[in-house]
Design a protein around this motif. Structure first.
Motif, PDB file in Angstrom:
ATOM      1  N   LEU A  69       0.811  -1.212   0.000  1.00 47.44           N
ATOM      2  CA  LEU A  69       0.000   0.000   0.000  1.00 47.44           C
ATOM      3  C   LEU A  69       0.852   1.274   0.000  1.00 47.44           C
ATOM      4  N   ALA A  70       1.995   1.249   0.649  1.00 42.50           N
ATOM      5  CA  ALA A  70       2.874   2.427   0.622  1.00 42.50           C
ATOM      6  C   ALA A  70       3.366   2.696  -0.794  1.00 42.50           C
ATOM      7  N   TYR A  71       3.798   1.649  -1.479  1.00 41.42           N
ATOM      8  CA  TYR A  71       4.282   1.838  -2.850  1.00 41.42           C
ATOM      9  C   TYR A  71       3.160   2.254  -3.794  1.00 41.42           C
ATOM     10  N   LEU A  72       1.995   1.650  -3.652  1.00 42.75           N
ATOM     11  CA  LEU A  72       0.881   2.037  -4.515  1.00 42.75           C
ATOM     12  C   LEU A  72       0.406   3.458  -4.220  1.00 42.75           C
ATOM     13  N   MET A  73       0.435   3.859  -2.960  1.00 41.43           N
ATOM     14  CA  MET A  73      -0.004   5.209  -2.596  1.00 41.43           C
ATOM     15  C   MET A  73       0.950   6.268  -3.149  1.00 41.43           C
ATOM     16  N   ILE A  74       2.255   6.036  -3.066  1.00 46.11           N
ATOM     17  CA  ILE A  74       3.190   7.025  -3.615  1.00 46.11           C
ATOM     18  C   ILE A  74       3.107   7.047  -5.142  1.00 46.11           C
ATOM     19  N   SER A  75       2.858   5.901  -5.741  1.00 39.99           N
ATOM     20  CA  SER A  75       2.694   5.846  -7.196  1.00 39.99           C
ATOM     21  C   SER A  75       1.462   6.630  -7.637  1.00 39.99           C
ATOM     22  N   ALA A  76       0.358   6.427  -6.928  1.00 41.33           N
ATOM     23  CA  ALA A  76      -0.877   7.132  -7.275  1.00 41.33           C
ATOM     24  C   ALA A  76      -0.737   8.634  -7.045  1.00 41.33           C
ATOM     25  N   SER A  77      -0.115   9.002  -5.946  1.00 42.95           N
ATOM     26  CA  SER A  77       0.054  10.424  -5.633  1.00 42.95           C
ATOM     27  C   SER A  77       0.928  11.125  -6.657  1.00 42.95           C
ATOM     28  N   SER A  78       2.011  10.486  -7.036  1.00 44.44           N
ATOM     29  CA  SER A  78       2.916  11.131  -7.987  1.00 44.44           C
ATOM     30  C   SER A  78       2.314  11.196  -9.388  1.00 44.44           C
ATOM     31  N   SER A  79       1.542  10.197  -9.782  1.00 42.87           N
ATOM     32  CA  SER A  79       0.918  10.265 -11.104  1.00 42.87           C
ATOM     33  C   SER A  79      -0.148  11.358 -11.147  1.00 42.87           C
ATOM     34  N   ALA A  80      -0.907  11.520 -10.066  1.00 37.38           N
ATOM     35  CA  ALA A  80      -1.900  12.592 -10.015  1.00 37.38           C
ATOM     36  C   ALA A  80      -1.222  13.960  -9.952  1.00 37.38           C
ATOM     37  N   ALA A  81      -0.105  14.055  -9.244  1.00 29.22           N
ATOM     38  CA  ALA A  81       0.622  15.329  -9.169  1.00 29.22           C
ATOM     39  C   ALA A  81       1.151  15.729 -10.543  1.00 29.22           C
ATOM     40  N   LEU A 109       0.267  12.605   2.447  1.00 26.73           N
ATOM     41  CA  LEU A 109       0.244  12.378   3.894  1.00 26.73           C
ATOM     42  C   LEU A 109      -0.145  10.933   4.215  1.00 26.73           C
ATOM     43  N   ALA A 110      -1.084  10.385   3.441  1.00 22.52           N
ATOM     44  CA  ALA A 110      -1.462   8.977   3.627  1.00 22.52           C
ATOM     45  C   ALA A 110      -0.272   8.073   3.317  1.00 22.52           C
ATOM     46  N   PHE A 111       0.505   8.427   2.283  1.00 23.15           N
ATOM     47  CA  PHE A 111       1.713   7.660   1.997  1.00 23.15           C
ATOM     48  C   PHE A 111       2.671   7.703   3.178  1.00 23.15           C
ATOM     49  N   ALA A 112       2.847   8.883   3.774  1.00 18.00           N
ATOM     50  CA  ALA A 112       3.755   9.004   4.923  1.00 18.00           C
ATOM     51  C   ALA A 112       3.286   8.116   6.074  1.00 18.00           C
ATOM     52  N   ALA A 113       1.978   8.060   6.294  1.00 19.71           N
ATOM     53  CA  ALA A 113       1.446   7.193   7.352  1.00 19.71           C
ATOM     54  C   ALA A 113       1.712   5.725   7.035  1.00 19.71           C
ATOM     55  N   PHE A 114       1.513   5.322   5.787  1.00 23.22           N
ATOM     56  CA  PHE A 114       1.800   3.934   5.400  1.00 23.22           C
ATOM     57  C   PHE A 114       3.291   3.631   5.469  1.00 23.22           C
ATOM     58  N   ALA A 115       4.129   4.614   5.157  1.00 26.46           N
ATOM     59  CA  ALA A 115       5.576   4.395   5.244  1.00 26.46           C
ATOM     60  C   ALA A 115       5.996   4.181   6.696  1.00 26.46           C
ATOM     61  N   ILE A 116       5.455   4.979   7.601  1.00 28.02           N
ATOM     62  CA  ILE A 116       5.763   4.794   9.017  1.00 28.02           C
ATOM     63  C   ILE A 116       5.226   3.455   9.507  1.00 28.02           C
ATOM     64  N   SER A 117       4.020   3.120   9.099  1.00 29.25           N
ATOM     65  CA  SER A 117       3.440   1.824   9.468  1.00 29.25           C
ATOM     66  C   SER A 117       4.271   0.680   8.916  1.00 29.25           C
ATOM     67  N   SER A 118       4.812   0.869   7.729  1.00 28.23           N
ATOM     68  CA  SER A 118       5.669  -0.147   7.130  1.00 28.23           C
ATOM     69  C   SER A 118       6.956  -0.336   7.924  1.00 28.23           C
ATOM     70  N   LEU A 119       7.521   0.766   8.410  1.00 31.54           N
ATOM     71  CA  LEU A 119       8.717   0.668   9.252  1.00 31.54           C
ATOM     72  C   LEU A 119       8.420  -0.078  10.551  1.00 31.54           C
TER      73      LEU A 119
END
Length: 133
Positions: A69-81, A109-119
């Protein structure tokens, strides 16, 4: 993001762009996963029992899902940006671009939360693997 529809001359809507649909879909999937995980953890804390029979595999599942989910969230965010940047460079800033930018900011911000959760789940995964050995 889903409410980003304009009635003006452009008549644009988020659902006309696959980048925005991807970002909105990943946000919904991440929200549902996080909600289910929070319910499961609350149940565990309240009852002092594990809700699922696979509690010994939970660290594997949590780590894998948090990573995915972290990788998919950053991918989705960057494509929309990228789509917003293209929009602004072609037509300038307007209400549609402002709402999309705010939505993408929340997605990061959701990506950051998933990244922290991933850690955290990675730490739990390694800690449980070391304790089992």
């Amino acid at each position: 993001m889903a409410t980003d529809k304009t009635r003006g001359w452009s008549g644009d809507s988020f659902d006309r762009y696959k980048e925005y649909r991807y970002c909105a879909a990943m946000s919904v999937i991440g929200f549902v996963y996080s909600g289910l995980q929070a319910c499961h953890l609350c149940y565990d804390l309240i009852t002092q029992k594990h809700a699922a029979n696979f509690h010994h595999l939970r660290c594997y599942f949590d780590f894998a899902m948090d990573q995915i989910l972290a990788y998919l969230m950053i991918s989705a965010s960057s494509s929309a940006a990228t789509r917003v940047d293209d929009w602004v460079s072609n037509w300038g800033k307007d209400q549609f671009a402002n709402i999309a930018t705010a939505s993408i900011g929340m997605s990061f911000l959701a990506f950051a939360a998933f990244a922290i959760s991933s850690l955290i789940s990675g730490y739990n995964f390694c800690h449980q693997s070391a304790a089992a050995a």
